[in-house]
Design an enzyme around this catalytic site. Structure first.
Site, PDB file in Angstrom:
ATOM      1  N   LYS A 270       3.946 -11.040   4.260  1.00 21.96           N
ATOM      2  CA  LYS A 270       2.714 -10.819   3.489  1.00 21.96           C
ATOM      3  C   LYS A 270       1.525 -10.758   4.444  1.00 21.96           C
ATOM      4  O   LYS A 270       1.574 -11.348   5.523  1.00 21.96           O
ATOM      5  CB  LYS A 270       2.484 -12.005   2.532  1.00 21.96           C
ATOM      6  CG  LYS A 270       3.364 -12.024   1.310  1.00 21.96           C
ATOM      7  CD  LYS A 270       2.991 -13.193   0.413  1.00 21.96           C
ATOM      8  CE  LYS A 270       3.896 -13.267  -0.805  1.00 21.96           C
ATOM      9  NZ  LYS A 270       3.760 -12.108  -1.705  1.00 21.96           N
ATOM     10  N   ARG A 344      13.286 -12.516  -7.738  1.00 27.74           N
ATOM     11  CA  ARG A 344      14.355 -11.953  -8.587  1.00 27.74           C
ATOM     12  C   ARG A 344      15.729 -12.215  -7.986  1.00 27.74           C
ATOM     13  O   ARG A 344      16.712 -12.341  -8.709  1.00 27.74           O
ATOM     14  CB  ARG A 344      14.092 -10.458  -8.821  1.00 27.74           C
ATOM     15  CG  ARG A 344      14.009  -9.654  -7.568  1.00 27.74           C
ATOM     16  CD  ARG A 344      13.278  -8.337  -7.752  1.00 27.74           C
ATOM     17  NE  ARG A 344      11.823  -8.480  -7.768  1.00 27.74           N
ATOM     18  CZ  ARG A 344      10.970  -7.481  -7.948  1.00 27.74           C
ATOM     19  NH1 ARG A 344      11.413  -6.244  -8.160  1.00 27.74           N
ATOM     20  NH2 ARG A 344       9.681  -7.686  -7.947  1.00 27.74           N
TER      21      ARG A 344
HETATM   22  N1  BES Z   1       5.484 -14.659  -5.232  1.00 27.08           N
HETATM   23  C1  BES Z   1       5.187 -13.289  -5.216  1.00 27.08           C
HETATM   24  C2  BES Z   1       4.363 -12.834  -6.413  1.00 27.08           C
HETATM   25  C3  BES Z   1       2.949 -13.336  -6.498  1.00 27.08           C
HETATM   26  C4  BES Z   1       1.912 -12.604  -5.989  1.00 27.08           C
HETATM   27  C5  BES Z   1       2.671 -14.496  -7.164  1.00 27.08           C
HETATM   28  C6  BES Z   1       0.615 -13.034  -6.106  1.00 27.08           C
HETATM   29  C7  BES Z   1       1.374 -14.923  -7.298  1.00 27.08           C
HETATM   30  C8  BES Z   1       0.344 -14.203  -6.771  1.00 27.08           C
HETATM   31  C9  BES Z   1       6.465 -12.457  -5.222  1.00 27.08           C
HETATM   32  O1  BES Z   1       7.544 -13.018  -4.580  1.00 27.08           O
HETATM   33  C10 BES Z   1       6.155 -11.169  -4.550  1.00 27.08           C
HETATM   34  O2  BES Z   1       5.788 -11.201  -3.400  1.00 27.08           O
HETATM   35  N2  BES Z   1       6.283 -10.071  -5.271  1.00 27.08           N
HETATM   36  C11 BES Z   1       5.978  -8.792  -4.743  1.00 27.08           C
HETATM   37  C12 BES Z   1       6.991  -7.825  -5.291  1.00 27.08           C
HETATM   38  C13 BES Z   1       6.932  -6.459  -4.647  1.00 27.08           C
HETATM   39  C14 BES Z   1       7.333  -6.551  -3.189  1.00 27.08           C
HETATM   40  C15 BES Z   1       7.835  -5.538  -5.401  1.00 27.08           C
HETATM   41  C16 BES Z   1       4.575  -8.415  -5.204  1.00 27.08           C
HETATM   42  O3  BES Z   1       4.197  -8.733  -6.327  1.00 27.08           O
HETATM   43  O4  BES Z   1       3.845  -7.843  -4.402  1.00 27.08           O
HETATM   44 ZN    ZN Z   2       7.518 -12.621  -2.493  1.00 26.58          ZN
END
Ligand code: BES
Ligand code: ZN
Ligand code: ZN
Length: 491
Positions: A270, A344
């Site tokens: 990230k 997921r």
């Molecule tokens: N934990 C994150 C989602 C999240 C983002 C929670 C912001 C709270 C605040 C999750 O694991 C994630 O990173 N999801 C990605 C999915 C994408 C790569 C398809 C996302 O939402 O960017």
């Molecule tokens: Zn994630």
């Protein structure tokens, strides 16, 4: 917080502060003329307009027994939701405590349309409990607050129901506050092992059973999707808590919580900005823990199983590479194209394990997608699933429990979007659209159609980043209040 219920009226209560709720700019009060006059004067002259969560504290200078009055806004009756009442109660306690009050009193015999007396007592008491919460585990010189008390005063139409509502609120509040202390711990401290220890201790104290699958057990169980998330030296775990229920013939409801102790994104790292908040990526599991503790204390009829799927998502020598293909516990193969879509993966093995319990229904909670914040912001969580009766019940339970759910669809197009090129599935959509729904569509592949299942995406609601009148930044435990309302409703 200590709670009590008394038929004696407000004006004889020698407490530090009287909480008066204000709706449509009018105080919700009956009886005492002196108090009514004081409140009306204050509303007129203080600029307090009774908006939701607005508070105003003022002294009574001996004109009536309670030493101060705390006005707490509920907004307009047309926009009323239980959430506002619970938050107003929390905000009132926080404002009162800041002004030095320890003992609080509020009126039982008020009229609030669409809210029964026990529901009023329950929401106010639970909100007030939440209002006393401070996360100060890491302050070397924490401000010590004395234990607060709240008395509901005046005529109670059904005192037995009132006392039950108060006892429920007390138990739920205890569960919320103790779990918040775990949920707010950062990733270096709330490791998978620490969460397992916490769950085991809580189970022992409350009479639940608790079992933990460690790395070797997870390998034996073919939980390769979850194992693919645990890229650091901290091992993944699946924690199962069980409450037997009072009806031996009933099938259990199974609650599944995403519990990523820290989500760095893994190899699909990230961006740095705001990454620290990802310590809250365990909040699905935290809501399940809080709900299980509530269940243990309240002893509803239905058996309940809580499953936490726990891992840390970090880059490391053992981390999954984008492009890797794994076989999940259910036997479906998955191309992991983005290691940041790890929730997921952790959930799909846990959902498959949930089936072993022959569930009456499965509900999973997860901080799953940033996309849900784009869709709904921070004031509601998305719910989707395979059974509209279940979805509707959860939406109603959320409304009654002071939370908000909004349904999103799960259509065949979304399922098609998750089909893999080289494996059965891929962990991100091909289209790059409908991020929240496609995540749900991926999960739906792991639950048979004849088992009612709902998925709640709490990414926008699980924590708060800026101070609010009803709480400081930290975990909200969103979902626990909905779950307990839903489970109590089965009695
Ligand atoms: N934990 C994150 C989602 C999240 C983002 C929670 C912001 C709270 C605040 C999750 O694991 C994630 O990173 N999801 C990605 C999915 C994408 C790569 C398809 C996302 O939402 O960017
Ligand atoms: Zn994630
Ligand atoms: Zn995540």
């Amino acid at each position: 917080m200590k709670y009590s219920l008394t038929p004696r009226p407000l004006d004889v209560q020698a407490k530090d502060a009287l909480i008066v709720f204000v709706q449509n700019k009018k105080p919700l009060l009956s009886g005492s003329k002196t108090i009514c006059a004081l409140v009306e004067k204050q509303i007129k002259h203080s600029g307090f307009d009774g908006e939701t969560q607005q508070t105003s504290v003022f002294p009574t200078f001996g004109k009536t027994k309670p030493g101060r009055i705390v006005l707490a806004g509920l907004g307009k009756s047309a926009d009323f939701r239980m959430e506002q009442l619970e938050r107003a109660a929390a905000a009132a306690i926080r404002a009162g405590q800041k002004a030095g009050a320890k003992s609080f009193v509020t009126a039982t015999d008020i009229y609030l349309s669409h809210v029964t007396e026990p529901a009023f007592i329950h929401a106010v008491a639970r909100g007030a409990g939440w209002g006393t919460y401070d996360f100060n585990t890491f302050k070397t010189k924490p401000k010590k607050k004395p234990e607060a008390s709240l008395t509901f005063a005046g005529d109670c139409k059904n005192a037995a129901a009132g006392r039950r509502a108060l006892a429920d609120a007390q138990a739920e509040s205890d569960a919320l506050l103790s779990t918040a202390d775990l949920a707010n711990l950062p990733g270096n401290i709330a490791t998978p092992q620490k969460i397992a220890n916490w769950a085991q201790k809580m189970a022992k104290e409350t009479g639940l059973t608790c079992s933990v699958l460690n790395k070797t057990d997870l390998k034996k169980q073919n939980c390769n999707a979850l194992l693919a998330v645990a890229g650091s030296n901290l091992d993944a775990k699946i924690i199962t808590l069980k409450y037997k229920g009072t009806d031996p013939k009933a099938k259990p409801v199974v609650l599944v919580g995403k519990t990523i102790t820290f989500d760095s994104g893994g190899i699909s790292l990230k961006p740095g900005k705001g990454m620290g908040w990802m310590l809250y990526d365990k909040c699905g599991g935290m809501a399940v823990l809080a709900a299980m503790k509530m269940v243990a204390l309240l002893k509803p009829k239905s058996p309940v199983v809580g499953i936490l799927t726990v891992a840390e998502n970090m880059p490391g020598s053992g981390a999954t590479r984008p492009g890797d293909i794994i076989k999940s516990r259910a036997g479906k193969t998955i191309e992991i194209l983005n290691t940041d879509a790890e929730g997921r993966l952790a959930l799909c093995d846990a959902l498959d394990l949930a089936l072993k319990h022959k569930p009456a229904a499965i509900v999973d909670l997860a901080t799953l997608t940033g996309a849900v914040i784009v869709a709904l912001g921070h004031s509601a969580s998305a719910v989707m699933g395979n059974n509209s009766r279940l979805t509707q019940k959860l939406i109603k339970a959320a409304e009654a429990g002071g939370e908000r759910l909004w349904e999103l669809p799960l259509w065949q197009e979304h399922k098609d979007d998750m089909k893999g090129t080289f494996a059965d599935l891929q962990n991100i959509g091909k289209s790059g659209t409908a991020g929240t729904i496609t995540a749900g569509a991926f999960l739906s592949e792991f639950v048979p159609d004849d088992i009612p299942w709902a998925h709640i995406d709490i990414a926008g609601t699980a924590w708060i980043e800026t101070p609010k009148p009803w709480m400081d930044p930290g975990a909200t435990l969103f979902g626990a209040r909905t779950l307990i309302e839903w489970i109590k409703g089965m009695n």
